[in-house]
Design a protein around this motif. Sequence first.
Motif, short mmCIF file in Angstrom:
data_model
loop_
_atom_site.label_atom_id
_atom_site.label_comp_id
_atom_site.label_asym_id
_atom_site.label_seq_id
_atom_site.Cartn_x
_atom_site.Cartn_y
_atom_site.Cartn_z
N THR A 149 -4.25 34.41 9.48
CA THR A 149 -4.18 35.72 10.16
C THR A 149 -4.58 35.57 11.62
OG1 THR A 149 -4.95 36.66 8.08
CG2 THR A 149 -4.98 38.12 9.97
N ILE A 150 -5.60 34.77 11.87
CA ILE A 150 -6.09 34.56 13.25
C ILE A 150 -5.01 33.88 14.09
CG2 ILE A 150 -7.83 33.37 14.65
CD1 ILE A 150 -9.74 33.74 12.19
N LEU A 151 -4.39 32.85 13.53
CA LEU A 151 -3.37 32.13 14.30
C LEU A 151 -2.14 33.00 14.52
CD1 LEU A 151 -3.62 28.57 12.66
CD2 LEU A 151 -4.48 29.26 14.90
N ASP A 152 -1.79 33.81 13.50
CA ASP A 152 -0.60 34.69 13.65
C ASP A 152 -0.80 35.72 14.76
OD1 ASP A 152 0.98 33.53 11.81
OD2 ASP A 152 0.54 34.93 10.18
N ALA A 153 -1.97 36.39 14.70
CA ALA A 153 -2.22 37.44 15.70
C ALA A 153 -2.55 36.82 17.06
CB ALA A 153 -3.38 38.32 15.25
N GLY A 154 -3.06 35.58 17.03
CA GLY A 154 -3.52 34.95 18.26
C GLY A 154 -2.50 33.98 18.86
N PRO A 155 -2.79 32.68 18.76
CA PRO A 155 -1.96 31.72 19.49
C PRO A 155 -0.46 31.79 19.17
CG PRO A 155 -3.81 30.63 18.43
CD PRO A 155 -3.92 32.06 18.07
N THR A 181 -6.88 39.16 21.82
CA THR A 181 -8.16 39.17 21.09
C THR A 181 -8.36 40.50 20.35
OG1 THR A 181 -9.31 39.75 23.13
CG2 THR A 181 -9.38 37.45 22.49
N PHE A 182 -7.85 41.61 20.92
CA PHE A 182 -7.87 42.87 20.16
C PHE A 182 -7.07 42.70 18.88
CE2 PHE A 182 -8.52 45.39 24.22
CZ PHE A 182 -9.79 45.79 23.87
N ASP A 183 -5.90 42.08 19.02
CA ASP A 183 -5.02 41.93 17.86
C ASP A 183 -5.68 41.08 16.77
OD1 ASP A 183 -3.12 43.49 18.98
OD2 ASP A 183 -1.79 41.88 19.61
N ILE A 184 -6.41 40.05 17.19
CA ILE A 184 -7.05 39.19 16.19
C ILE A 184 -8.11 39.98 15.42
CG2 ILE A 184 -8.50 37.16 15.80
CD1 ILE A 184 -7.15 35.84 18.20
N ILE A 185 -9.05 40.56 16.14
CA ILE A 185 -10.14 41.26 15.42
C ILE A 185 -9.59 42.52 14.76
CG2 ILE A 185 -12.51 42.10 15.52
CD1 ILE A 185 -13.06 40.48 17.81
N GLY A 186 -8.62 43.17 15.42
CA GLY A 186 -8.02 44.36 14.81
C GLY A 186 -7.35 44.01 13.48
N SER A 187 -6.59 42.91 13.46
CA SER A 187 -5.91 42.52 12.21
C SER A 187 -6.92 42.20 11.12
CB SER A 187 -5.04 41.27 12.44
OG SER A 187 -4.11 41.53 13.43
N LEU A 188 -8.00 41.51 11.51
CA LEU A 188 -9.00 41.14 10.50
C LEU A 188 -9.80 42.34 10.03
CD1 LEU A 188 -10.43 37.90 12.16
CD2 LEU A 188 -8.94 37.99 10.17
N GLY A 189 -10.08 43.27 10.96
CA GLY A 189 -10.99 44.37 10.65
C GLY A 189 -10.30 45.61 10.10
N PHE A 190 -9.04 45.82 10.48
CA PHE A 190 -8.36 47.03 10.02
C PHE A 190 -7.32 46.72 8.94
CE2 PHE A 190 -9.52 48.65 14.41
CZ PHE A 190 -10.65 49.30 13.93
N ASP A 264 -3.77 42.22 -9.91
CA ASP A 264 -4.70 41.10 -9.90
C ASP A 264 -5.85 41.36 -8.92
OD1 ASP A 264 -6.01 38.76 -9.87
OD2 ASP A 264 -4.34 37.53 -9.13
N ALA A 265 -7.00 41.74 -9.46
CA ALA A 265 -8.14 42.10 -8.61
C ALA A 265 -8.69 40.90 -7.85
CB ALA A 265 -9.24 42.72 -9.45
N ASN A 266 -8.37 39.68 -8.31
CA ASN A 266 -8.89 38.50 -7.62
C ASN A 266 -8.05 38.13 -6.40
OD1 ASN A 266 -11.03 38.11 -9.35
ND2 ASN A 266 -9.69 37.11 -10.86
N ASN A 267 -6.90 38.76 -6.32
CA ASN A 267 -6.00 38.41 -5.22
C ASN A 267 -6.19 39.36 -4.03
OD1 ASN A 267 -4.09 36.91 -3.99
ND2 ASN A 267 -2.34 38.00 -4.90
N LYS A 268 -7.43 39.49 -3.60
CA LYS A 268 -7.71 40.43 -2.52
C LYS A 268 -7.34 39.81 -1.18
CE LYS A 268 -11.67 42.65 -4.71
NZ LYS A 268 -13.12 42.76 -4.70
N PRO A 269 -6.96 40.64 -0.20
CA PRO A 269 -6.64 40.08 1.12
C PRO A 269 -7.84 39.35 1.72
CG PRO A 269 -5.98 42.39 0.98
CD PRO A 269 -6.77 42.10 -0.25
N ALA A 270 -7.54 38.24 2.41
CA ALA A 270 -8.63 37.48 3.05
C ALA A 270 -8.78 37.99 4.48
CB ALA A 270 -8.30 35.99 3.03
#
Length: 511
Positions: A149-155, A181-190, A264-270
């Motif tokens: 997710t970080i690499l997709d939204a970032g570099p 950097t907004f996109d990275i933390i935004g993607s992870l946090g929202f 599948d409850a174990n397949n939660k988004p990372a």
Amino acid sequence: MASLVASLLSLFKPFNVFCGVGAYAFWKIFHALYLSPLRNVPGSFWMRISKLPMFIADVRGTERDFMLRNYERYGSVFVMEPRKVAVCDPDDCAMILGSHAFAKDQKYANVDFIEPNVFLTRDPELNKQRRRQIGPVLSAKNLKKMEDTILDAGPRQLVAKWGQVADQGKICYYYDFMLMTFDIIGSLGFGHAQRSLTTGDRRIAHWVKRSFMLLFLQAIAPIAKSWPFKRVLAKSLYADANKLIELGSRAIEQRRELLLKEADANNKPADILQAFIDAEDPESRIQMTKSQVVTETIIGLLAGSDTSSNTLAWTVHLLLMHPQHLERATKEVRAVFARDHTITYEEAQESLPFLEACMFESLRLRPVTSNLPRCIPRGGVVLQGHFIPDGHSCSVSIVAANMSSRVWAHPYKYLPERFLNNNIRKKRVLTFSTGVRVCPGRHLALMEILTTLANILNAFDLKLPEDSLFGPERVDKQTGLPVLMPYSYAITCAPRFPDRDCNVVISKRKD
Ligand code: HEM
């Protein structure tokens, strides 16, 4: 009654006012020079008697120069305000930051448009609990799970965007790093892909900036919390901050709905959103409430986007000012990685020691954070032989500590080599603070910065525009070092004129 008012008013005759002001000024000076417990601590006359010099530096955004100038003149401890000392020795800084006894300044707790949180709280117990909850989420090990997710939204997003405009003149890297950097933390946090860098949709970036302003305003001027400010004068700031809070609340609702649909409850988004929802304090077994999750996500956005993007901007600027280092870092990247490869954090850490050293040297030389204000605990403290009693406060100067000639040879020079094969030195850089309230987002920041630098150097040749005001040949007459673009502090140290000074000509890598 009328005669009482008349006699009170008669006190305000010009002569009486003049005498009153004169007596007050005399008392301030007499106290500062002969009675204050700080009277023997080095410092200027004006800083002893008034907060004005520091206030002016704050308002002009020249905090960095102010701290460095006074550090060079007065040494590792100096009076910066009548009841406050600056602490510049790296060991003193580490001692202060190493203990909850030196509580954060009251200013942090003035903020109340969001719930008490890990960053703003002055309560050690709340801070410890929250760090036990969110610390593991932001650990290097856990971030690895979120790296895609970080690499997709970032570099990846940045390289794709720059690929479309490469070989077509100059671009301003400052805004692209900011949105990325907004996109990275935004993607992870929202919890869903933010792509403001590509779409140009700056709404969330705008709300974050405005929330930052509100935070700053409430911290320094608690009157901003009063009815006239909330309802009239700062109404739009409050409205924008609320939009961010609503966005966070909606993200949690959407995540709940998604998980209800998932078999599948174990397949939660990372991502950070899920990890914060699930986070549990191992000691008390307490989880965060919905609004606490929203608050901590917003704090992550506020604390983590400008800081990371400005560090990236300074690093690119410093590399352009030192072409020999830019060339060496570029060669290092391309010797190992194919043109179309996306370089991961682990790969960069393993194969790019020089580029990593450039990043640490930028963090040291141009820390985006500056003064960390703390209260002196009961019993006082001795700093460089000076006793500072409780009831006073201190400010840990990251800028000055990072320039200590006791620790750093040629502190004003950009010398990435000092970090090569030297992990101990990396730990002495105080830009992420240290001790009990060290930045919990530092692993994420380092991951974003290093992977972004590695991937852009792998894909593009970077060159200064012909009309750049700054360049390696424009050196300071006294020091012989390249003159760097001017900065301004608005909580973080940012380029002052990004449209003018943060441009680069990019062309696609040929070989
Ligand atoms: C280059 C990037 C960054 C720099 C230079 C930086 C620097 C700092 C510094 C100096 C502090 C201490 C502040 C104080 O004591 O008043 C801090 C605290 C904090 N940072 Fe960062 N930070 C960065 C990135 C991030 C990121 C990406 C996040 C989150 C995702 C983050 C979250 C936090 C939080 C939550 C705290 C409060 C910790 C506490 O008080 O216990 N930071 N950061």
